[in-house]
Design a protein around this motif. Structure first.
Motif, PDB file in Angstrom:
ATOM      1  N   LYS A 199     -88.869  25.289  95.981  1.00  0.00           N
ATOM      2  CA  LYS A 199     -88.187  24.566  94.911  1.00  0.00           C
ATOM      3  C   LYS A 199     -87.015  25.387  94.374  1.00  0.00           C
ATOM      4  N   GLN A 200     -87.181  26.700  94.364  1.00  0.00           N
ATOM      5  CA  GLN A 200     -86.089  27.546  93.894  1.00  0.00           C
ATOM      6  C   GLN A 200     -84.887  27.447  94.848  1.00  0.00           C
ATOM      7  N   ALA A 223     -79.452  25.236  95.921  1.00  0.00           N
ATOM      8  CA  ALA A 223     -78.603  24.347  96.736  1.00  0.00           C
ATOM      9  C   ALA A 223     -77.954  23.271  95.870  1.00  0.00           C
ATOM     10  N   MET A 224     -78.726  22.707  94.942  1.00  0.00           N
ATOM     11  CA  MET A 224     -78.170  21.678  94.058  1.00  0.00           C
ATOM     12  C   MET A 224     -77.065  22.249  93.167  1.00  0.00           C
ATOM     13  N   LEU A 225     -77.267  23.467  92.669  1.00  0.00           N
ATOM     14  CA  LEU A 225     -76.285  24.068  91.769  1.00  0.00           C
ATOM     15  C   LEU A 225     -75.044  24.557  92.518  1.00  0.00           C
ATOM     16  N   ARG A 226     -75.183  24.833  93.810  1.00  0.00           N
ATOM     17  CA  ARG A 226     -74.036  25.272  94.615  1.00  0.00           C
ATOM     18  C   ARG A 226     -73.183  24.096  95.100  1.00  0.00           C
ATOM     19  N   ALA A 227     -73.698  22.897  94.993  1.00  0.00           N
ATOM     20  CA  ALA A 227     -72.929  21.715  95.397  1.00  0.00           C
ATOM     21  C   ALA A 227     -71.682  21.607  94.512  1.00  0.00           C
ATOM     22  N   ILE A 234     -82.238  17.636  88.510  1.00  0.00           N
ATOM     23  CA  ILE A 234     -83.085  18.721  89.018  1.00  0.00           C
ATOM     24  C   ILE A 234     -84.558  18.387  88.810  1.00  0.00           C
ATOM     25  N   THR A 235     -84.906  17.814  87.640  1.00  0.00           N
ATOM     26  CA  THR A 235     -86.309  17.460  87.394  1.00  0.00           C
ATOM     27  C   THR A 235     -86.773  16.397  88.387  1.00  0.00           C
TER      28      THR A 235
END
Length: 186
Positions: free
Chosen positions: A125-126, A131-135, A144-145
């Motif tokens: 999950k980390q 990956a989501m924050l680097r998009a 994110i939740t």
């Protein structure tokens, strides 16, 4: 400045107040494997060193070397500096055959660089959070939740603790019209 645990700071403070900067006895709460772990970490970081025991002075023994002799623990100049005490003149340091060689300052920088470039295991999950924050668009807490199944406070804690403090990532946030607060790794 060197980050010390409370236990390490107590050991070094006590050693600074003793003759010959001897770190023994260790705090009563520190025994067995925990004591070995703390001391080995401090030796590796150059905060303590093992020196041969002077039996005539009745110095406490940390461990026996197997040849009928023993070693004790002594705070190094680096150990004293870590607690904010300027080391005395060189005459207080005792020469010994068991001393660790001084660490090259470049190695400390390499250790810090290696620590800040840690990456999480793939598929966790980390890793998904990173990956989501680097998009390019970043991610909101709600996004994110939904992706991780975490609650909002867990997401904020992971960003502040795991990503910023432990991994040393530069996480930024900004308010975006129609989306809310968006988090990104810069």
């Amino acid at each position: 400045m060197t980050q010390l645990s409370d236990t390490q700071a107590i050991i070094l403070s006590a050693a600074a107040q003793r003759p010959e900067r001897i770190a023994l006895p260790l705090p009563d709460s520190l025994r067995g494997g925990a004591a070995t772990k703390v001391v080995s970490t401090m030796i590796a970081r150059g905060l303590l060193q093992e020196v041969e025991v002077n039996a005539r002075r009745g110095e406490p023994i940390w461990r026996e070397t197997g040849d009928g002799h023993g070693t004790t623990l002594v705070a190094t100049d680096a150990g004293l500096a870590a607690i904010g005490i300027e080391p005395d003149d060189a005459d207080t340091a005792r020469p010994s055959g068991t001393e660790a060689p001084p660490q090259d300052p470049a190695q400390d920088g390499d250790a810090e660089a290696a620590q800040s470039t840690r990456t999480p295991r793939a598929g966790t999950k980390q890793a998904a959070l990173i990956a989501m924050l680097r998009a390019p668009d970043g991610a909101t807490i709600e996004e994110i939740t939904a992706a991780t199944g975490w609650q909002a406070h867990t997401v904020r804690g992971a960003i502040a603790g795991a990503l910023k403090k432990k991994l040393g990532l530069d996480v930024t946030s900004e308010k975006v019209e129609g989306r809310g607060r968006v988090y990104r790794i810069a």
